[in-house]
Design a protein around this motif. Structure first.
Motif, PDB file in Angstrom:
ATOM      1  N   LYS A  88      -6.050  -4.060  15.110  1.00  0.00           N
ATOM      2  CA  LYS A  88      -6.050  -5.332  15.842  1.00  0.00           C
ATOM      3  C   LYS A  88      -5.044  -6.332  15.285  1.00  0.00           C
ATOM      4  CE  LYS A  88      -8.903  -6.505  18.449  1.00  0.00           C
ATOM      5  NZ  LYS A  88      -8.969  -6.507  19.940  1.00  0.00           N
ATOM      6  N   LEU A  89      -4.842  -6.294  13.952  1.00  0.00           N
ATOM      7  CA  LEU A  89      -4.044  -7.304  13.273  1.00  0.00           C
ATOM      8  C   LEU A  89      -2.936  -6.664  12.454  1.00  0.00           C
ATOM      9  CD1 LEU A  89      -6.970  -9.443  11.750  1.00  0.00           C
ATOM     10  CD2 LEU A  89      -5.833  -9.840  13.941  1.00  0.00           C
ATOM     11  N   ALA A  90      -1.709  -7.096  12.655  1.00  0.00           N
ATOM     12  CA  ALA A  90      -0.585  -6.718  11.794  1.00  0.00           C
ATOM     13  C   ALA A  90      -0.240  -7.902  10.913  1.00  0.00           C
ATOM     14  CB  ALA A  90       0.622  -6.303  12.632  1.00  0.00           C
ATOM     15  N   TYR A  91       0.244  -7.623   9.698  1.00  0.00           N
ATOM     16  CA  TYR A  91       0.457  -8.689   8.714  1.00  0.00           C
ATOM     17  C   TYR A  91       1.798  -8.512   8.030  1.00  0.00           C
ATOM     18  CZ  TYR A  91      -0.436 -11.436   4.414  1.00  0.00           C
ATOM     19  OH  TYR A  91      -0.373 -12.323   3.368  1.00  0.00           O
ATOM     20  N   LEU A  92       2.582  -9.580   8.009  1.00  0.00           N
ATOM     21  CA  LEU A  92       3.822  -9.613   7.254  1.00  0.00           C
ATOM     22  C   LEU A  92       3.689 -10.667   6.179  1.00  0.00           C
ATOM     23  CD1 LEU A  92       4.691  -8.273  10.028  1.00  0.00           C
ATOM     24  CD2 LEU A  92       6.980  -9.106   9.499  1.00  0.00           C
ATOM     25  N   ALA A  93       3.524 -10.205   4.940  1.00  0.00           N
ATOM     26  CA  ALA A  93       3.335 -11.120   3.814  1.00  0.00           C
ATOM     27  C   ALA A  93       4.676 -11.678   3.359  1.00  0.00           C
ATOM     28  CB  ALA A  93       2.655 -10.387   2.661  1.00  0.00           C
ATOM     29  N   GLN A  94       4.639 -12.767   2.627  1.00  0.00           N
ATOM     30  CA  GLN A  94       5.857 -13.275   2.008  1.00  0.00           C
ATOM     31  C   GLN A  94       6.066 -12.555   0.682  1.00  0.00           C
ATOM     32  OE1 GLN A  94       5.715 -17.246   0.217  1.00  0.00           O
ATOM     33  NE2 GLN A  94       3.566 -17.409   0.828  1.00  0.00           N
ATOM     34  N   GLY A  95       7.303 -12.523   0.229  1.00  0.00           N
ATOM     35  CA  GLY A  95       7.608 -11.910  -1.061  1.00  0.00           C
ATOM     36  C   GLY A  95       7.378 -10.416  -1.076  1.00  0.00           C
ATOM     37  N   LYS A  96       7.703  -9.742   0.025  1.00  0.00           N
ATOM     38  CA  LYS A  96       7.502  -8.301   0.104  1.00  0.00           C
ATOM     39  C   LYS A  96       8.509  -7.564  -0.790  1.00  0.00           C
ATOM     40  CE  LYS A  96       8.312  -8.598   4.453  1.00  0.00           C
ATOM     41  NZ  LYS A  96       8.334 -10.069   4.518  1.00  0.00           N
ATOM     42  N   GLY A  97       8.092  -6.440  -1.348  1.00  0.00           N
ATOM     43  CA  GLY A  97       9.012  -5.590  -2.089  1.00  0.00           C
ATOM     44  C   GLY A  97       9.933  -4.850  -1.138  1.00  0.00           C
ATOM     45  N   ILE A  98      10.937  -4.179  -1.694  1.00  0.00           N
ATOM     46  CA  ILE A  98      11.888  -3.417  -0.891  1.00  0.00           C
ATOM     47  C   ILE A  98      11.683  -1.943  -1.204  1.00  0.00           C
ATOM     48  CG2 ILE A  98      14.298  -3.108  -0.245  1.00  0.00           C
ATOM     49  CD1 ILE A  98      14.862  -5.858  -1.464  1.00  0.00           C
ATOM     50  N   PRO A  99      10.933  -1.220  -0.388  1.00  0.00           N
ATOM     51  CA  PRO A  99      10.677   0.195  -0.665  1.00  0.00           C
ATOM     52  C   PRO A  99      11.944   1.031  -0.517  1.00  0.00           C
ATOM     53  CG  PRO A  99       9.822  -0.399   1.494  1.00  0.00           C
ATOM     54  CD  PRO A  99      10.271  -1.676   0.853  1.00  0.00           C
ATOM     55  N   ASP A 100      12.042   2.090  -1.305  1.00  0.00           N
ATOM     56  CA  ASP A 100      13.206   2.975  -1.260  1.00  0.00           C
ATOM     57  C   ASP A 100      12.976   4.018  -0.171  1.00  0.00           C
ATOM     58  OD1 ASP A 100      15.522   4.339  -1.720  1.00  0.00           O
ATOM     59  OD2 ASP A 100      14.880   5.248  -3.607  1.00  0.00           O
ATOM     60  N   MET A 101      13.213   3.612   1.075  1.00  0.00           N
ATOM     61  CA  MET A 101      13.048   4.505   2.212  1.00  0.00           C
ATOM     62  C   MET A 101      13.948   4.025   3.337  1.00  0.00           C
ATOM     63  SD  MET A 101       9.318   3.300   3.752  1.00  0.00           S
ATOM     64  CE  MET A 101       8.448   3.768   2.264  1.00  0.00           C
ATOM     65  N   THR A 102      14.045   4.819   4.386  1.00  0.00           N
ATOM     66  CA  THR A 102      14.864   4.408   5.518  1.00  0.00           C
ATOM     67  C   THR A 102      14.092   3.435   6.396  1.00  0.00           C
ATOM     68  OG1 THR A 102      14.129   6.163   7.018  1.00  0.00           O
ATOM     69  CG2 THR A 102      15.979   6.681   5.530  1.00  0.00           C
ATOM     70  N   VAL A 103      14.825   2.758   7.247  1.00  0.00           N
ATOM     71  CA  VAL A 103      14.211   1.827   8.188  1.00  0.00           C
ATOM     72  C   VAL A 103      13.203   2.555   9.068  1.00  0.00           C
ATOM     73  CG1 VAL A 103      14.664   0.370  10.206  1.00  0.00           C
ATOM     74  CG2 VAL A 103      16.162   0.224   8.195  1.00  0.00           C
ATOM     75  N   PHE A 104      13.575   3.724   9.586  1.00  0.00           N
ATOM     76  CA  PHE A 104      12.668   4.455  10.472  1.00  0.00           C
ATOM     77  C   PHE A 104      11.394   4.862   9.740  1.00  0.00           C
ATOM     78  CE2 PHE A 104      11.008   8.263  12.550  1.00  0.00           C
ATOM     79  CZ  PHE A 104      10.889   7.803  13.859  1.00  0.00           C
ATOM     80  N   GLN A 105      11.520   5.301   8.486  1.00  0.00           N
ATOM     81  CA  GLN A 105      10.339   5.706   7.732  1.00  0.00           C
ATOM     82  C   GLN A 105       9.368   4.533   7.573  1.00  0.00           C
ATOM     83  OE1 GLN A 105      12.431   7.183   4.282  1.00  0.00           O
ATOM     84  NE2 GLN A 105      12.026   9.330   4.814  1.00  0.00           N
ATOM     85  N   MET A 106       9.910   3.343   7.288  1.00  0.00           N
ATOM     86  CA  MET A 106       9.028   2.196   7.122  1.00  0.00           C
ATOM     87  C   MET A 106       8.382   1.800   8.446  1.00  0.00           C
ATOM     88  SD  MET A 106       9.671  -1.670   5.712  1.00  0.00           S
ATOM     89  CE  MET A 106      10.228  -2.235   7.327  1.00  0.00           C
ATOM     90  N   VAL A 107       9.163   1.789   9.512  1.00  0.00           N
ATOM     91  CA  VAL A 107       8.616   1.420  10.814  1.00  0.00           C
ATOM     92  C   VAL A 107       7.520   2.408  11.227  1.00  0.00           C
ATOM     93  CG1 VAL A 107       9.154   1.146  13.269  1.00  0.00           C
ATOM     94  CG2 VAL A 107      10.714   0.225  11.538  1.00  0.00           C
ATOM     95  N   LEU A 108       7.727   3.669  10.922  1.00  0.00           N
ATOM     96  CA  LEU A 108       6.727   4.693  11.252  1.00  0.00           C
ATOM     97  C   LEU A 108       5.418   4.428  10.522  1.00  0.00           C
ATOM     98  CD1 LEU A 108       6.270   7.291  12.884  1.00  0.00           C
ATOM     99  CD2 LEU A 108       7.125   8.587  10.917  1.00  0.00           C
ATOM    100  N   HIS A 109       5.478   3.815   9.343  1.00  0.00           N
ATOM    101  CA  HIS A 109       4.255   3.492   8.610  1.00  0.00           C
ATOM    102  C   HIS A 109       3.340   2.563   9.414  1.00  0.00           C
ATOM    103  CE1 HIS A 109       5.433   5.735   5.263  1.00  0.00           C
ATOM    104  NE2 HIS A 109       5.728   4.787   4.376  1.00  0.00           N
ATOM    105  N   GLY A 110       3.902   1.840  10.368  1.00  0.00           N
ATOM    106  CA  GLY A 110       3.077   1.000  11.222  1.00  0.00           C
ATOM    107  C   GLY A 110       2.054   1.783  12.030  1.00  0.00           C
ATOM    108  N   ARG A 111       2.284   3.058  12.190  1.00  0.00           N
ATOM    109  CA  ARG A 111       1.355   3.884  12.957  1.00  0.00           C
ATOM    110  C   ARG A 111       0.179   4.393  12.116  1.00  0.00           C
ATOM    111  NH1 ARG A 111       0.643   2.872  17.266  1.00  0.00           N
ATOM    112  NH2 ARG A 111      -0.218   4.933  17.696  1.00  0.00           N
ATOM    113  N   PHE A 112       0.206   4.144  10.799  1.00  0.00           N
ATOM    114  CA  PHE A 112      -0.799   4.728   9.916  1.00  0.00           C
ATOM    115  C   PHE A 112      -2.236   4.377  10.314  1.00  0.00           C
ATOM    116  CE2 PHE A 112      -3.408   5.026   6.093  1.00  0.00           C
ATOM    117  CZ  PHE A 112      -3.105   6.325   5.674  1.00  0.00           C
ATOM    118  N   PRO A 113      -2.535   3.134  10.725  1.00  0.00           N
ATOM    119  CA  PRO A 113      -3.935   2.831  11.088  1.00  0.00           C
ATOM    120  C   PRO A 113      -4.463   3.642  12.269  1.00  0.00           C
ATOM    121  CG  PRO A 113      -2.688   0.809  10.737  1.00  0.00           C
ATOM    122  CD  PRO A 113      -1.693   1.925  10.781  1.00  0.00           C
ATOM    123  N   HIS A 114      -3.573   4.256  13.027  1.00  0.00           N
ATOM    124  CA  HIS A 114      -3.980   5.002  14.219  1.00  0.00           C
ATOM    125  C   HIS A 114      -4.084   6.504  13.967  1.00  0.00           C
ATOM    126  CE1 HIS A 114      -3.353   1.411  16.748  1.00  0.00           C
ATOM    127  NE2 HIS A 114      -2.307   1.191  15.973  1.00  0.00           N
TER     128      HIS A 114
END
Length: 250
Positions: free
Chosen positions: A76-102
């Protein structure tokens, strides 16, 4: 609708929010403003269930937050915190992580999940960056990628904590324009913001916090001319109606 009713919370013996009541609707970009330490970030974390309420109730589209599991809240809720770290992955890999709750057992991404991630990248205008490392992107492009991840999460609401911090003016305006368009498409956007002219120019409504509570929730133009703004910040805002721009006046 997100409904917070008589909400109180804090950290240990320190009360940050006390008897706070406020609602947030879908289809609106709501800017949350207030002086440092008034509880803006704490409010987001409490709505997300990251920080438990000590009293009061939060309803997500009529369902008590306390009755929902973590995956249900994340759907129901997506969250973008301030002061986020920079993970060592591609843009697509990170965006795909958005699907994890499903995901369901065995928790592997499907072709449908990958297609939604690609669509999210298209929506924010960075499909060409899909295979780029996040470590090589500018702050503005990384923030855009985080918005894409939130879109891939496919939630009704997106909560952002100071999303324009550290961005140059061009990226600030582009990000706020995108958030406004997402609200117009039906999502509920809650954004803690410290830049008053930008918050007032792009928000559909403003929530003003002070003294552990919400003291106003109204249209930006109405609050700009209210004495509450001067009482809280020591400034007023001049509104140029034709251009919908705001300027600070001390």
């Amino acid at each position: 609708m997100i409904e917070c009713s008589h909400l109180s919370t804090g950290y240990g013996k320190y009360t940050i929010l006390e008897d706070l009541s406020v609602t947030f609707e879908k289809g609106k970009l709501t800017g949350i403003v207030g002086v440092n330490g008034c509880g803006k970030s704490t409010l987001l974390k409490t709505i997300l269930g990251i920080l438990p309420a000590t009293s009061g109730e939060i309803l997500l589209d009529g369902t008590p937050l306390s009755a929902m599991s973590r995956p249900q809240i994340s759907q129901k809720l997506a969250y973008l915190a301030q002061g986020k770290g920079i993970p060592d992955m591609t843009v697509f890999q990170m965006v795909l992580h958005g699907r994890f709750p499903h995901l369901h057992y065995p928790q592997t991404y499907s072709d449908h999940d990958r297609e939604l991630a690609r669509q999210a990248l298209e929506r924010v205008g960075i499909p060409h960056l899909a295979e780029e490392s996040l470590t090589k992107l500018s702050g503005g492009m990384r923030q855009t990628a985080h918005i894409a991840m939130a879109l891939a999460q496919n939630t009704d609401y997106i909560l952002l904590d100071e999303p324009t911090t550290f961005l140059d003016v061009g990226h600030q305006l582009a990000l706020l324009t995108l958030l406004r368009s997402l609200a117009q498409e039906g999502k509920g956007i809650l954004a803690v913001m410290h830049d008053l002219p930008l918050a007032f120019a792009y928000s559909d409504e403003i929530v003003l916090m002070d003294g552990k509570r919400v003291i106003a929730k109204t249209a930006p133009a109405a609050l700009a001319s209210s004495p509450l703004l001067r009482e809280t910040f020591g400034v007023t805002l001049r509104h140029l109606t034709k251009e919908n721009r705001y300027f600070i006046e001390t």
